[in-house]
Structures are given as C-alpha cells and as structure tokens.
Scaffold this motif. Structure first.
Motif, PDB file in Angstrom:
ATOM      1  N   ALA A 226     -61.624 -24.227  28.997  1.00 50.09           N
ATOM      2  CA  ALA A 226     -62.204 -24.349  27.721  1.00 50.09           C
ATOM      3  C   ALA A 226     -62.013 -26.070  27.577  1.00 50.09           C
ATOM      4  O   ALA A 226     -61.106 -26.630  28.038  1.00 50.09           O
ATOM      5  CB  ALA A 226     -61.539 -23.663  26.546  1.00 50.09           C
ATOM      6  N   LYS A 227     -62.703 -26.543  26.816  1.00 48.16           N
ATOM      7  CA  LYS A 227     -62.743 -28.048  26.787  1.00 48.16           C
ATOM      8  C   LYS A 227     -61.730 -28.392  26.002  1.00 48.16           C
ATOM      9  O   LYS A 227     -61.066 -29.783  26.017  1.00 48.16           O
ATOM     10  CB  LYS A 227     -64.181 -28.606  26.188  1.00 48.16           C
ATOM     11  N   GLN A 228     -61.151 -27.754  24.935  1.00 49.41           N
ATOM     12  CA  GLN A 228     -60.371 -28.340  23.827  1.00 49.41           C
ATOM     13  C   GLN A 228     -58.933 -27.393  23.922  1.00 49.41           C
ATOM     14  O   GLN A 228     -58.186 -27.611  22.672  1.00 49.41           O
ATOM     15  CB  GLN A 228     -60.921 -28.286  22.424  1.00 49.41           C
ATOM     16  N   ARG A 229     -58.837 -26.665  24.797  1.00 50.04           N
ATOM     17  CA  ARG A 229     -57.588 -25.831  24.889  1.00 50.04           C
ATOM     18  C   ARG A 229     -57.405 -25.129  26.068  1.00 50.04           C
ATOM     19  O   ARG A 229     -58.176 -25.064  27.121  1.00 50.04           O
ATOM     20  CB  ARG A 229     -57.663 -24.831  23.633  1.00 50.04           C
ATOM     21  N   ASP A 230     -56.128 -24.735  26.451  1.00 44.77           N
ATOM     22  CA  ASP A 230     -55.987 -23.814  27.697  1.00 44.77           C
ATOM     23  C   ASP A 230     -56.136 -22.483  27.352  1.00 44.77           C
ATOM     24  O   ASP A 230     -55.822 -21.835  26.139  1.00 44.77           O
ATOM     25  CB  ASP A 230     -54.477 -23.908  27.973  1.00 44.77           C
ATOM     26  N   VAL A 231     -56.597 -21.739  28.347  1.00 49.80           N
ATOM     27  CA  VAL A 231     -57.228 -20.528  28.121  1.00 49.80           C
ATOM     28  C   VAL A 231     -56.236 -19.699  29.238  1.00 49.80           C
ATOM     29  O   VAL A 231     -56.585 -19.816  30.510  1.00 49.80           O
ATOM     30  CB  VAL A 231     -58.518 -19.904  28.172  1.00 49.80           C
ATOM     31  N   ASP A 232     -55.274 -19.094  28.489  1.00 57.23           N
ATOM     32  CA  ASP A 232     -54.222 -18.492  29.766  1.00 57.23           C
ATOM     33  C   ASP A 232     -54.692 -17.009  30.004  1.00 57.23           C
ATOM     34  O   ASP A 232     -53.935 -16.177  29.392  1.00 57.23           O
ATOM     35  CB  ASP A 232     -52.609 -18.626  29.147  1.00 57.23           C
ATOM     36  N   LEU A 233     -55.625 -16.856  30.743  1.00 55.50           N
ATOM     37  CA  LEU A 233     -56.150 -15.512  30.816  1.00 55.50           C
ATOM     38  C   LEU A 233     -56.785 -15.244  32.125  1.00 55.50           C
ATOM     39  O   LEU A 233     -57.775 -16.006  32.498  1.00 55.50           O
ATOM     40  CB  LEU A 233     -57.240 -14.894  29.711  1.00 55.50           C
ATOM     41  N   THR A 234     -56.558 -14.463  32.919  1.00 62.73           N
ATOM     42  CA  THR A 234     -57.297 -14.209  34.177  1.00 62.73           C
ATOM     43  C   THR A 234     -57.585 -12.535  34.205  1.00 62.73           C
ATOM     44  O   THR A 234     -56.805 -11.854  33.907  1.00 62.73           O
ATOM     45  CB  THR A 234     -56.631 -14.735  35.427  1.00 62.73           C
ATOM     46  N   ILE A 235     -58.676 -12.185  34.821  1.00 55.32           N
ATOM     47  CA  ILE A 235     -58.909 -10.841  35.238  1.00 55.32           C
ATOM     48  C   ILE A 235     -59.098 -10.708  36.628  1.00 55.32           C
ATOM     49  O   ILE A 235     -59.464 -11.681  37.527  1.00 55.32           O
ATOM     50  CB  ILE A 235     -59.941 -10.220  34.465  1.00 55.32           C
ATOM     51  N   GLU A 236     -58.785  -9.771  37.472  1.00 51.65           N
ATOM     52  CA  GLU A 236     -59.168  -9.423  38.858  1.00 51.65           C
ATOM     53  C   GLU A 236     -60.094  -8.206  38.572  1.00 51.65           C
ATOM     54  O   GLU A 236     -60.116  -7.275  37.760  1.00 51.65           O
ATOM     55  CB  GLU A 236     -57.707  -8.947  39.622  1.00 51.65           C
ATOM     56  N   ARG A 237     -61.101  -8.434  39.503  1.00 56.23           N
ATOM     57  CA  ARG A 237     -62.086  -7.433  39.615  1.00 56.23           C
ATOM     58  C   ARG A 237     -62.703  -7.357  40.999  1.00 56.23           C
ATOM     59  O   ARG A 237     -62.881  -8.140  41.625  1.00 56.23           O
ATOM     60  CB  ARG A 237     -63.268  -7.134  38.521  1.00 56.23           C
ATOM     61  N   SER A 238     -62.970  -6.144  41.650  1.00 53.54           N
ATOM     62  CA  SER A 238     -63.398  -5.918  43.005  1.00 53.54           C
ATOM     63  C   SER A 238     -64.819  -6.254  42.819  1.00 53.54           C
ATOM     64  O   SER A 238     -65.580  -6.299  41.854  1.00 53.54           O
ATOM     65  CB  SER A 238     -63.069  -4.547  43.493  1.00 53.54           C
ATOM     66  N   PHE A 239     -65.337  -6.738  43.911  1.00 54.94           N
ATOM     67  CA  PHE A 239     -66.777  -6.775  43.943  1.00 54.94           C
ATOM     68  C   PHE A 239     -67.355  -5.471  44.133  1.00 54.94           C
ATOM     69  O   PHE A 239     -66.727  -4.469  44.591  1.00 54.94           O
ATOM     70  CB  PHE A 239     -67.334  -7.730  45.252  1.00 54.94           C
ATOM     71  N   ASN A 240     -68.670  -5.380  43.925  1.00 52.26           N
ATOM     72  CA  ASN A 240     -69.349  -3.983  44.180  1.00 52.26           C
ATOM     73  C   ASN A 240     -69.962  -4.212  45.530  1.00 52.26           C
ATOM     74  O   ASN A 240     -69.789  -5.361  46.358  1.00 52.26           O
ATOM     75  CB  ASN A 240     -70.364  -3.529  43.361  1.00 52.26           C
ATOM     76  N   GLY A 241     -70.502  -3.318  46.389  1.00 50.66           N
ATOM     77  CA  GLY A 241     -71.035  -3.343  47.517  1.00 50.66           C
ATOM     78  C   GLY A 241     -71.984  -4.419  47.870  1.00 50.66           C
ATOM     79  O   GLY A 241     -71.845  -5.068  48.891  1.00 50.66           O
ATOM     80  N   VAL A 242     -72.887  -4.507  46.955  1.00 50.70           N
ATOM     81  CA  VAL A 242     -73.980  -5.462  47.103  1.00 50.70           C
ATOM     82  C   VAL A 242     -73.373  -6.812  47.132  1.00 50.70           C
ATOM     83  O   VAL A 242     -73.823  -7.618  47.719  1.00 50.70           O
ATOM     84  CB  VAL A 242     -75.178  -5.334  46.095  1.00 50.70           C
ATOM     85  N   GLU A 243     -72.628  -7.239  46.172  1.00 51.60           N
ATOM     86  CA  GLU A 243     -71.867  -8.368  46.036  1.00 51.60           C
ATOM     87  C   GLU A 243     -71.030  -9.004  47.228  1.00 51.60           C
ATOM     88  O   GLU A 243     -71.127  -9.765  47.749  1.00 51.60           O
ATOM     89  CB  GLU A 243     -71.145  -8.248  44.715  1.00 51.60           C
ATOM     90  N   LEU A 244     -70.489  -8.014  47.649  1.00 51.98           N
ATOM     91  CA  LEU A 244     -69.635  -8.240  48.935  1.00 51.98           C
ATOM     92  C   LEU A 244     -70.671  -8.550  50.138  1.00 51.98           C
ATOM     93  O   LEU A 244     -70.474  -9.521  51.014  1.00 51.98           O
ATOM     94  CB  LEU A 244     -68.789  -6.945  49.257  1.00 51.98           C
ATOM     95  N   LEU A 245     -71.654  -7.865  50.409  1.00 54.63           N
ATOM     96  CA  LEU A 245     -72.672  -7.975  51.312  1.00 54.63           C
ATOM     97  C   LEU A 245     -73.413  -9.526  51.282  1.00 54.63           C
ATOM     98  O   LEU A 245     -73.406 -10.101  52.071  1.00 54.63           O
ATOM     99  CB  LEU A 245     -73.758  -6.730  51.661  1.00 54.63           C
ATOM    100  N   ARG A 246     -73.575  -9.619  50.016  1.00 49.31           N
ATOM    101  CA  ARG A 246     -74.370 -11.094  49.663  1.00 49.31           C
ATOM    102  C   ARG A 246     -73.159 -12.240  50.193  1.00 49.31           C
ATOM    103  O   ARG A 246     -73.785 -13.169  50.450  1.00 49.31           O
ATOM    104  CB  ARG A 246     -74.531 -11.142  48.140  1.00 49.31           C
ATOM    105  N   ARG A 247     -72.100 -11.862  50.079  1.00 43.40           N
ATOM    106  CA  ARG A 247     -71.265 -12.978  50.309  1.00 43.40           C
ATOM    107  C   ARG A 247     -71.129 -13.157  51.899  1.00 43.40           C
ATOM    108  O   ARG A 247     -70.301 -14.160  52.361  1.00 43.40           O
ATOM    109  CB  ARG A 247     -69.898 -12.741  49.939  1.00 43.40           C
TER     110      ARG A 247
END
Length: 101
Positions: A19-40
C-alpha cells in the motif's frame, strides 16, 4: 540425452500486498492450477506452451495432483489416444504422455 521432464509445483505461490500509505501485513499462499503451471514453463520447454494448452484442453483437463504434479484428466481412453496422436503430429517427440496407475 533423452531425459523427459515434467513440471511439479515445489511450493505454493505467496501473494502479498503493498500500500502507498501503510504496511499491509498479510500474505496468502495458493497453488497454481494446471494451466497456470504449464504457462510458467514458457521458455523452459521445447514446445509452444499456449499451443500445447489449446491442444490438451480439447481432450482433457490440466490439473495438479496433490497440489504438486501436473496431470491431464480424461473422460475416456479415446480422448487420451486422440491427444497423444495430436501431440505427436504437432510436436513430434517433444511432448509425450504417460499413464499413471
């Protein structure tokens, strides 16, 4: 040396926010789906990734098995055989399928 490889997801993607004006202390983890992985894989494999995705999705669904291993799920054996034939026609020996038991 002919040593076929297949992409696997080693760990999920970590996504966070800035964020431009604050710290955002949040992360999420998620797997790619099959198409996303192959695209990479673009640039790391010897076939045109988008072309491969278009061909594969005509016959089956790209998925990650156990959120790690790239697989194609088929409705029937006929689709598997048809995909194998089209991949061979389009990419010669540069793309191959293997049945998992």
């Amino acid at each position: 040396m002919h040593d076929p490889v297949s992409p696997v997801l080693v760990e999920p993607a970590r996504i966070g926010w800035d964020a431009k004006q604050r710290d955002v202390d949040l992360t999420i983890e998620r797997s790619f789906n099959g198409v996303e992985l192959l695209r990479r894989m673009k640039g790391w494999v010897t076939v045109n990734v988008e072309q491969a995705i278009n061909i594969i999705t005509k016959y089956g669904r790209l998925k990650l098995l156990d959120d790690r291993i790239l697989v194609i799920e088929f409705e029937n054996k006929k689709d598997y055989t048809a995909l194998q034939d089209e991949l061979a026609k389009e990419f010669d020996d540069q793309a191959d399928l293997e049945v998992m038991n």
